[in-house]
Design an enzyme around this catalytic site. Structure first.
Site, PDB file in Angstrom:
ATOM      1  N   SER A   1      31.602  50.285  30.478  1.00 32.77           N
ATOM      2  CA  SER A   1      30.708  51.848  29.426  1.00 32.77           C
ATOM      3  C   SER A   1      29.858  50.720  28.672  1.00 32.77           C
ATOM      4  O   SER A   1      28.516  52.268  28.527  1.00 32.77           O
ATOM      5  CB  SER A   1      31.729  52.368  28.659  1.00 32.77           C
TER       6      SER A   1
ATOM      7  N   SER B   1      34.671  48.363  27.224  1.00 37.65           N
ATOM      8  CA  SER B   1      34.972  47.202  28.634  1.00 37.65           C
ATOM      9  C   SER B   1      33.312  47.467  28.754  1.00 37.65           C
ATOM     10  O   SER B   1      32.567  48.144  29.095  1.00 37.65           O
ATOM     11  CB  SER B   1      36.052  48.017  29.385  1.00 37.65           C
TER      12      SER B   1
ATOM     13  N   GLY C   1      50.898  58.989  24.695  1.00 40.02           N
ATOM     14  CA  GLY C   1      51.081  57.255  24.416  1.00 40.02           C
ATOM     15  C   GLY C   1      51.006  56.504  24.845  1.00 40.02           C
ATOM     16  O   GLY C   1      50.665  54.707  25.005  1.00 40.02           O
TER      17      GLY C   1
ATOM     18  N   ASN D   1      51.759  60.040  17.354  1.00 41.25           N
ATOM     19  CA  ASN D   1      52.021  59.500  18.176  1.00 41.25           C
ATOM     20  C   ASN D   1      50.185  58.461  18.013  1.00 41.25           C
ATOM     21  O   ASN D   1      50.077  57.594  17.900  1.00 41.25           O
ATOM     22  CB  ASN D   1      52.369  58.755  19.607  1.00 41.25           C
TER      23      ASN D   1
ATOM     24  N   HIS E   1      55.941  62.598  19.655  1.00 35.21           N
ATOM     25  CA  HIS E   1      56.866  61.511  20.307  1.00 35.21           C
ATOM     26  C   HIS E   1      58.263  61.903  18.410  1.00 35.21           C
ATOM     27  O   HIS E   1      57.714  62.034  18.121  1.00 35.21           O
ATOM     28  CB  HIS E   1      56.937  59.897  19.812  1.00 35.21           C
TER      29      HIS E   1
ATOM     30  N   LEU F   1      42.564  48.952  21.056  1.00 33.76           N
ATOM     31  CA  LEU F   1      43.033  47.772  22.746  1.00 33.76           C
ATOM     32  C   LEU F   1      43.617  48.120  23.563  1.00 33.76           C
ATOM     33  O   LEU F   1      44.828  47.706  23.060  1.00 33.76           O
ATOM     34  CB  LEU F   1      41.486  46.627  22.684  1.00 33.76           C
ATOM     35  N   ASP F   2      43.172  48.212  25.171  1.00 32.59           N
ATOM     36  CA  ASP F   2      44.608  47.964  25.885  1.00 32.59           C
ATOM     37  C   ASP F   2      44.780  46.016  25.601  1.00 32.59           C
ATOM     38  O   ASP F   2      44.301  45.083  25.280  1.00 32.59           O
ATOM     39  CB  ASP F   2      43.799  47.710  27.063  1.00 32.59           C
TER      40      ASP F   2
ATOM     41  N   CYS G   1      54.032  53.086  17.847  1.00 33.26           N
ATOM     42  CA  CYS G   1      53.698  54.667  17.471  1.00 33.26           C
ATOM     43  C   CYS G   1      55.129  54.893  17.642  1.00 33.26           C
ATOM     44  O   CYS G   1      55.469  56.004  16.646  1.00 33.26           O
ATOM     45  CB  CYS G   1      53.684  55.228  19.005  1.00 33.26           C
TER      46      CYS G   1
ATOM     47  N   THR H   1      36.247  54.216  23.826  1.00 37.85           N
ATOM     48  CA  THR H   1      35.933  55.486  24.704  1.00 37.85           C
ATOM     49  C   THR H   1      37.552  55.886  24.888  1.00 37.85           C
ATOM     50  O   THR H   1      38.323  56.813  25.372  1.00 37.85           O
ATOM     51  CB  THR H   1      35.461  55.021  26.151  1.00 37.85           C
TER      52      THR H   1
HETATM   53  N1  LIG Z   1      48.133  56.351  23.156  1.00 35.52           N
HETATM   54  C1  LIG Z   1      48.701  55.792  22.115  1.00 35.52           C
HETATM   55  O1  LIG Z   1      49.831  56.468  21.433  1.00 35.52           O
HETATM   56  C2  LIG Z   1      48.962  54.666  21.132  1.00 35.52           C
HETATM   57  C3  LIG Z   1      49.387  54.752  19.920  1.00 35.52           C
HETATM   58  C4  LIG Z   1      49.700  53.308  19.095  1.00 35.52           C
HETATM   59  C5  LIG Z   1      49.521  52.506  20.015  1.00 35.52           C
HETATM   60  N2  LIG Z   1      48.944  51.887  21.463  1.00 35.52           N
HETATM   61  C6  LIG Z   1      47.602  51.021  21.745  1.00 35.52           C
HETATM   62  O2  LIG Z   1      46.366  50.958  21.464  1.00 35.52           O
HETATM   63  C7  LIG Z   1      45.717  50.767  22.590  1.00 35.52           C
HETATM   64  C8  LIG Z   1      44.649  51.345  22.672  1.00 35.52           C
HETATM   65  O3  LIG Z   1      45.415  52.189  23.932  1.00 35.52           O
HETATM   66  P1  LIG Z   1      45.343  53.795  24.013  1.00 35.52           P
HETATM   67  O4  LIG Z   1      46.212  54.782  24.547  1.00 35.52           O
HETATM   68  O5  LIG Z   1      43.887  54.574  22.994  1.00 35.52           O
HETATM   69  O6  LIG Z   1      45.293  53.693  25.897  1.00 35.52           O
HETATM   70  P2  LIG Z   1      43.713  53.862  26.921  1.00 35.52           P
HETATM   71  O7  LIG Z   1      43.110  55.367  26.909  1.00 35.52           O
HETATM   72  O8  LIG Z   1      43.776  52.947  28.080  1.00 35.52           O
HETATM   73  O9  LIG Z   1      42.131  53.592  26.126  1.00 35.52           O
HETATM   74  C9  LIG Z   1      41.772  51.869  26.052  1.00 35.52           C
HETATM   75  C10 LIG Z   1      40.124  51.214  25.677  1.00 35.52           C
HETATM   76  O10 LIG Z   1      40.182  49.856  25.758  1.00 35.52           O
HETATM   77  C11 LIG Z   1      39.509  49.351  26.545  1.00 35.52           C
HETATM   78  N3  LIG Z   1      38.949  48.214  27.386  1.00 35.52           N
HETATM   79  C12 LIG Z   1      40.045  48.365  28.830  1.00 35.52           C
HETATM   80  N4  LIG Z   1      39.537  47.026  29.272  1.00 35.52           N
HETATM   81  C13 LIG Z   1      38.553  47.185  28.114  1.00 35.52           C
HETATM   82  C14 LIG Z   1      38.472  45.305  28.815  1.00 35.52           C
HETATM   83  N5  LIG Z   1      38.264  44.578  29.746  1.00 35.52           N
HETATM   84  N6  LIG Z   1      36.906  44.784  27.404  1.00 35.52           N
HETATM   85  C15 LIG Z   1      36.959  46.275  26.898  1.00 35.52           C
HETATM   86  N7  LIG Z   1      37.596  46.828  26.041  1.00 35.52           N
HETATM   87  C16 LIG Z   1      38.399  47.277  27.365  1.00 35.52           C
HETATM   88  C17 LIG Z   1      38.780  50.654  27.622  1.00 35.52           C
HETATM   89  O11 LIG Z   1      36.965  50.881  28.009  1.00 35.52           O
HETATM   90  P3  LIG Z   1      36.664  52.071  28.937  1.00 35.52           P
HETATM   91  O12 LIG Z   1      36.546  53.560  28.726  1.00 35.52           O
HETATM   92  O13 LIG Z   1      35.290  51.035  29.407  1.00 35.52           O
HETATM   93  O14 LIG Z   1      37.588  51.077  30.095  1.00 35.52           O
HETATM   94  C18 LIG Z   1      39.424  51.670  26.241  1.00 35.52           C
HETATM   95  O15 LIG Z   1      38.106  52.411  25.552  1.00 35.52           O
HETATM   96  C19 LIG Z   1      46.951  49.654  23.074  1.00 35.52           C
HETATM   97  O16 LIG Z   1      46.901  48.378  23.492  1.00 35.52           O
HETATM   98  C20 LIG Z   1      47.984  51.080  23.524  1.00 35.52           C
HETATM   99  O17 LIG Z   1      49.139  50.016  22.867  1.00 35.52           O
HETATM  100  C21 LIG Z   1      48.694  53.294  21.576  1.00 35.52           C
END
Ligand SMILES: NC(=O)c1ccc[n+]([C@@H]2O[C@H](COP(=O)([O-])OP(=O)(O)OC[C@H]3O[C@@H](n4cnc5c(N)ncnc54)[C@H](OP(=O)(O)O)[C@@H]3O)[C@@H](O)[C@H]2O)c1
Length: 368
Positions: free
Chosen positions: A44, A41, A191, A345, A258, A90-91, A159, A16
């Site tokens: 959801s 999570s 990001g 990113n 980025h 995942l976070d 990223c 999500t």
């Molecule tokens: N955004 C970027 O540009 C980017 C780039 C490189 C790497 N990353 C890495 O990729 C990962 C995700 O980043 P994002 O930006 O997509 O974060 P995000 O938008 O906050 O999404 C986080 C996801 O994790 C799920 N989640 C949260 N708590 C959980 C739990 N207890 N159990 C299972 N699922 C859970 C959320 O589900 P719900 O919707 O149900 O809460 C959501 O699907 C992170 O580790 C981040 O550092 C991000």
């Protein structure tokens, strides 16, 4: 991959979220993989994907995904046990335990989280740079507890590291090891995931701090640019020519993309000419391209000659966000050369890298 080969069933963890949504968009029509399970999570889980997802992409949610039921991120949850591979968005605060459980259940995990990037038997793989790290997963299967027959973890980089390390790899390939790298980033709001930095904090502003981002660029770059140890059981972290790297990271009011301003000093006495450096970027090719995997961009690095490029809004969509843009190649009064680079990113910086890593693993027989 022959057309007759059945598609590999895959799951998306964190489906999500910001990265998860890109996974779904990119996997919806993928020639090797078919989305079979979605995890997020407990907030959801048990609900239809379209109901619980704040979809932020310009293309609609793929029709077959809209009504899929989101599961908890457990290997025995519906759908996951039939998957060979999971892509994780995942976070980091939950990724460690969940990805560990999926690996232990004999799934292959391609992760975007930071948790396993520093593990000595886990490849930190940028598909346009170091697929030669992939064979270490065989050692991981026997030495990381629990031992596995099929399961392993491969991570991709932070990223902003990804955007910087591709041009650095091109320079090292053409001119030998680098000595010093100075990086200043201008990083997009996406990001930080959704909802990210509040609009009152980022509009009309620059935030000169992104938690642990500078350390990630400084540490990850050496693992990625380094080789595999002679015994094939780990990584040499560029030990033959230690890299000095310093990063400054800033959050800016850009949605995706980025930018990084990079200055470099070579180890060789006489630095290459600007013309040769431009050519090294433009000519850079990598294994993802020679293997011909579906997500490999036709150009790994797009060189821009206009004095005011690359720009996030204009250049982040090049080659479907799977390449790095480089421009403003010019002399540096302190080190040898400086340039500006740009990466999407969420695509090459996250989902596209994971998918390309998995495509490479398929082509090289690490996913069967
Ligand atoms: N955004 C970027 O540009 C980017 C780039 C490189 C790497 N990353 C890495 O990729 C990962 C995700 O980043 P994002 O930006 O997509 O974060 P995000 O938008 O906050 O999404 C986080 C996801 O994790 C799920 N989640 C949260 N708590 C959980 C739990 N207890 N159990 C299972 N699922 C859970 C959320 O589900 P719900 O919707 O149900 O809460 C959501 O699907 C992170 O580790 C981040 O550092 C991000």
């Amino acid at each position: 991959m022959p057309n007759s080969h059945p598609k590999i069933k895959v799951g998306v963890l964190g489906a999500t979220g910001t990265v998860g949504q890109r996974f779904i968009q990119l996997l919806a029509t993928h020639p090797y993989f078919v989305i079979h399970a979605l995890g997020a999570s407990s907030r959801s889980a048990g609900q239809e994907y379209a109901q619980v997802t704040k979809w932020k992409l310009a293309t609609p949610i793929p029709v077959f995904v809209r009504r899929m039921i989101v599961q908890e991120c457990k290997p025995d949850a519906e759908g996951f046990s039939e998957c060979g591979v999971v892509f994780s968005g995942l976070d980091h605060d939950v990724a460690g335990d969940i990805e560990f459980a999926f690996r232990a259940a004999e799934l292959i995990v391609f992760s975007n989280a930071k948790n396993y990037r520093r593990d000595p038997v886990v490849p930190l793989m940028v598909p346009l740079v170091n697929p030669h790290h992939l064979p270490v997963v065989r050692h991981q299967q026997t030495t990381l507890s629990p031992p596995t027959k099929k399961g392993y973890i491969v991570t991709n980089a932070n990223c902003s590291t990804t955007g910087v390390v591709v041009p650095l790899a091109a320079l090292e390939k053409a001119f030998g090891p680098l000595e010093t790298v100075m990086v200043t980033t201008l990083q997009a709001i996406s990001g930080a995931g959704y909802p990210g930095v509040s609009s009152l904090d980022i509009m009309d502003n620059v935030v000169p701090y992104i938690g642990s981002e500078e350390e990630k660029i400084e540490w990850e770059t050496s693992k990625i640019l380094g080789g595999v140890n002679d015994d094939g059981k780990g990584f040499d972290h560029h030990a033959h020519a230690p890299l000095k790297i310093s990063a400054n990271c800033n959050r800016v009011p850009v949605i995706d993309g980025h930018t990084a301003c990079v200055s470099v000093k070579f180890r060789r006495e006489t630095p290459p000419s600007l013309e040769d450096i431009r050519k090294a970027f433009a000519d850079y090719t990598c294994e993802a391209q020679t293997l011909g995997v579906p997500s490999a961009p036709p150009q790994a690095i797009v060189v821009h000659d206009a004095p005011d490029r690359p720009q996030p809004r204009l250049d982040r969509d090049l080659h479907n966000g799977a390449c790095v843009s480089v421009g403003r190649i010019r002399p540096c009064g302190v080190l040898d050369v400086k340039f500006v680079c740009l990466v999407d990113n969420v695509r090459l910086g996250a989902a596209t890298s994971s998918i390309m890593n998995a495509e490479i693993a398929v082509e090289r027989g690490y996913i069967v």
